[in-house]
Structure formats: structure tokens, C-alpha cells
Design an enzyme around this catalytic site. Structure first.
Site, PDB file in Angstrom:
ATOM      1  N   LYS A 141       0.845  -1.060   0.188  1.00 21.95           N
ATOM      2  CA  LYS A 141       0.024  -0.069   0.003  1.00 21.95           C
ATOM      3  C   LYS A 141       1.074   1.275   0.093  1.00 21.95           C
ATOM      4  O   LYS A 141       1.900   1.069   0.537  1.00 21.95           O
ATOM      5  CB  LYS A 141      -0.729  -0.087   1.271  1.00 21.95           C
ATOM      6  CG  LYS A 141      -2.258   0.748   1.158  1.00 21.95           C
ATOM      7  CD  LYS A 141      -3.397  -0.137   0.350  1.00 21.95           C
ATOM      8  CE  LYS A 141      -4.348   0.829   0.037  1.00 21.95           C
ATOM      9  NZ  LYS A 141      -5.543   0.215  -0.148  1.00 21.95           N
ATOM     10  N   GLY A 155     -23.415   3.749  -4.418  1.00 23.03           N
ATOM     11  CA  GLY A 155     -22.473   4.542  -5.268  1.00 23.03           C
ATOM     12  C   GLY A 155     -22.016   3.605  -6.400  1.00 23.03           C
ATOM     13  O   GLY A 155     -22.649   2.545  -6.696  1.00 23.03           O
ATOM     14  N   ASN A 156     -20.604   3.463  -6.599  1.00 23.92           N
ATOM     15  CA  ASN A 156     -20.237   2.736  -7.832  1.00 23.92           C
ATOM     16  C   ASN A 156     -20.515   1.019  -7.709  1.00 23.92           C
ATOM     17  O   ASN A 156     -20.968   0.674  -8.653  1.00 23.92           O
ATOM     18  CB  ASN A 156     -18.546   2.985  -8.045  1.00 23.92           C
ATOM     19  CG  ASN A 156     -18.530   4.263  -8.661  1.00 23.92           C
ATOM     20  OD1 ASN A 156     -19.220   4.850  -9.640  1.00 23.92           O
ATOM     21  ND2 ASN A 156     -17.544   5.101  -8.233  1.00 23.92           N
TER      22      ASN A 156
END
Ligand code: NAD
Length: 355
Positions: free
Chosen positions: A80, A182-183
Site C-alpha cells: 500500500k 455508489g459505484n
């Protein structure tokens, strides 16, 4: 904080720091484990209050990526990135190009992509300096919006949960309550509506609720917090993390929780709280792996959409394995998911030794 001690106790390989005062950049990259392949994970842009918070966050998120890719059967490790900045006002081309040079110094051990606070445009800026990234727009040979594959994978996982609870994969006539529209939720809802499910959705955004109101087969809950009290067959958290906790779990009226949000359990003990209520919890990183599967098929561009969908379809079987393991060993599904990932990692470590 004793970084090396923390890393060693949690199996982290590497932690890299980069500063570039000329462009206002302070960034970290955590590489948790590369046993299975290069460490792929998003780069988050967030103005953490302290460096210690930022370091702990990026280390924890990198480890989570190792587990997600391992359980998904991908030849990827976990990593990350984190840029300490305010995504609303600090983003510039120079900042992302400098960050791209940072990624490049790791020689492909870390592969970047977008995460909270970043956009495809930011990834494009990084790409001027490094080829070790994924998540470019479709027009640039990239995989575009990952939610398409994430929603598809979630639907597969939900079908596996349905089989475990009702003896059939079918979601026809089932009522699915979605937190967040949302998406990911949009993509998931397309599959669910096609499968004959009924949807009850909410969102804190009035615009998202308006969009939902205009859809046939979709009921809208106007006060977002009421979604936890909705009588339903599946509760699908598709917004934020930490939503399954001591306060919300007693309110749920469903036999299954299966949604796309990351880090749904506020604490590890929440997996037990769900099990005690006889609610089948689909571990978040197992069922939302469509996103990482999608970007994996962008490595060595051009993107292969067909392969991404075929691999995401396997989330159904992975979910079935997690359920079977949890029943056989008398453990929670969250624990079973971790064991599945750890068993794949330790098997791969043995192969490495032989080589
Ligand atoms: P998004 O921003 O498009 O959608 C999230 C929606 O949730 C927004 O419409 C927002 O208004 C709403 N929301 C926020 N807080 C809420 C609340 N308290 N109650 C109700 N609604 C609320 O994000 P997304 O891409 O759909 O991702 C959703 C979740 O899935 C995130 O946790 C993300 O990390 C995770 N995820 C996404 C992908 C992907 O492919 N996009 C992949 C894996 C995991």
C-alpha cells in the site's frame, strides 16, 4: 513507535519513505509480503494528523492486501502507498510525478493503483514516471472503473451465500438492503435486479437516493441510519468500513451480510457477534476481490476484461470454501477467510524453498 519491531511481529517485509519538499511530498510505501508476487495495492491520499497514525494505517492496509490477493488466488503480494496530503487541495502533477519516481525506485516490488483520495488522473500522472502501476483509464489501455468487476464478483458471492442458507443459488424474490448507492452498489444492483431480487437502498447523498428512486424494483430508505432495521434477506454494506459493530449487529434483521465495503467489522469480535445471531457473514475482502482481480488483468497491458470476469466468477467457489471451512472447523467465516489466505501463503513459501 518501534517500526521494525511492529513490522517483524506482523510479517512486514519493507517500509519505504520518500520526501520531496520542492513539490510538498511526504509519502510512504509499505510492502507486506511478496511470497506470491509483487505487492499490489492502492495509494491513499490522506492528511493524517500524526506520522504514527499514517505509518500504522499504511502498514495495516498493506497486510490486508496480502490476504485479499492470496485468498483470491492471484499471483500478487500485498502493499500500500500513502501520500500525506489533503486530496481536496494538495494534488498536483508534480506531486504525483515525484511519487511515481518513488514507486520506480522499488523496481516493481510495489505496483501502485488508486485508492481513497486518488483518481485515475492521478495514476496517469504517476505513469509518466513509472510503469509499475495499474488502474489507468480504458482509453490508455487500462482497466477503467473497477466497480464493474467488483459488483459482478459480489453477486457471485451472494449466490454462494444463498445456497448455504436456502439450498439454492437463486436470489429471485429475495430482498437485499444496500447501504450506500455508489459505484459498487450500482454495479451490484444491475446483477441483482436481473436475477429477480428486490432492492431496498439508502445513501447519505440525496443525488444517489434520487437516482435510486427512479429505478424500477428499488425502494429507497430516506434516513440512512434506518437501513440497519430493514427486514431483508441480505444486508449489503456498500459504503464505509466499521459499520458492523456492537451497536448495529443487534439491529440487523437478515440471515446474510454480504457487501462490497472494505473493513466492515469494527472489531474482530464482531464476526463472533454475527455468528451468535446466526447471520452468515461474507468476509469483505473475499467478496470484494473483484477490484484487485480487475487491475491484475491490466498488468502487461492491454487489459483483458474477459479474463477479469472469469476470475471474478471464482469468488463464488471461494465463498463456498470459506463457508465449508468455517463449518468444519467451528470457526467464524472471517477466521476461515484468514486461514484460507494463510494456507495458500505457507504452501507457496514451501515451493520457494524447494526452488
Ligand atoms: P463510492 O464513493 O462510489 O460509493 C459509496 C457511497 O456510499 C457514496 O454514494 C456515499 O454517499 C455513500 N455513503 C457514505 N457513507 C454512507 C452512510 N453512512 N450511509 C449510506 N451511504 C453512505 O464508492 P465505491 O467505489 O462504490 O466503494 C464502496 C465501498 O466498496 C468502499 O468501502 C470501497 O473501499 C469498497 N470497494 C470498492 C471497490 C471498487 O471496485 N470500487 C473494490 C473493493 C472495495
Amino acid at each position: 513507535m518501534h517500526i521494525a519491531e511492529y513490522m517483524s511481529a506482523n510479517g512486514h517485509e519493507q517500509f519505504a519513505v520518500w520526501t520531496d519538499p520542492a513539490v510538498g511530498l511526504k509519502a510512504f510505501i509499505a510492502i507486506h509480503d511478496t511470497t506470491l508476487g509483487p505487492a499490489l495495492g492502492g495509494t491513499r491520499i490522506w492528511p493524517h494528523k500524526t506520522e504514527e497514525d499514517a505509518i500504522l494505517d499504511v502498514l495495516r492496509l498493506a497486510k490486508a492486501m496480502t490476504y485479499k490477493s492470496a485468498a483470491a488466488g492471484l499471483p500478487l503480494g500485498g502493499g500500500k502507498g500513502l501520500i500525506i496530503a489533503d486530496p481536496r487541495k494538495d494534488k498536483t502533477e508534480a506531486l504525483f510525478r515525484s511519487y511515481g519516481r518513488f514507486v520506480n525506485t522499488l523496481g516493481g516490488r510495489y505496483i501502485a493503483t488508486e485508492d481513497v483520495g486518488a483518481t485515475a488522473r492521478d495514476v496517469e500522472w504517476m505513469s509518466y514516471e513509472t510503469r509499475h502501476l495499474v488502474g489507468l483509464p480504458r482509453e490508455l489501455g487500462g482497466s477503467g472503473n473497477p466497480a464493474v468487476v467488483t459488483g459482478f464478483g459480489l453477486h457471485q458471492a451472494m449466490r454462494a451465500c444463498a445456497r448455504a442458507v436456502w439450498g439454492s443459488d437463486s436470489l429471485a424474490g429475495k430482498r437485499v438492503a444496500m447501504q450506500g448507492f455508489g459505484n459498487v452498489a450500482n454495479s451490484l444492483s444491475e446483477h441483482l435486479l436481473k436475477a429477480g431480487a428486490k432492492l431496498v437502498v439508502t445513501d447519505i447523498s440525496e443525488e444517489a437516493r434520487r437516482r435510486a428512486r427512479a429505478m424500477a424494483g428499488v425502494e429507497v430508505v430516506e434516513s440512512p441510519d434506518d437501513i440497519f432495521d430493514v427486514e431483508c434477506d441480505v444486508f449489503a454494506p456498500c459504503a464505509l468500513g466499521g459499520v458492523l459493530n456492537e451497536r448495529t449487529i443487534p439491529r440487523l434483521k437478515c440471515p446474510i451480510v454480504c457487501g462490497g465495503a472494505n473493513n466492515q467489522l469494527a472489531e474482530a469480535v464482531d464476526a463472533e457477534r454475527l455468528q451468535q445471531r446466526n447471520i452468515l457473514y461474507a468476509p469483505d475482502y473475499i467478496v470484494n476481490a473483484g477490484g484487485v482481480i480487475n487491475v491484475y488483468y491490466e498488468l502487461g497491458r492491454p487489459y483483458n476484461a474477459e479474463a477479469a470476469m472469469a476470475t471474478a466468477a471464482r469468488i463464488h467457489d471461494t465463498m463456498e470454501r470459506v463457508i465449508a471451512m468455517s463449518k468444519q472447523r467451528g470457526i467464524t467465516t472471517a477466521h476461515a477467510a484468514d486461514l484460507l489466505a494463510e494456507e495458500r501463503l505457507s504452501a507457496a513459501r514451501r515451493v520457494r524453498v524447494v526452488r
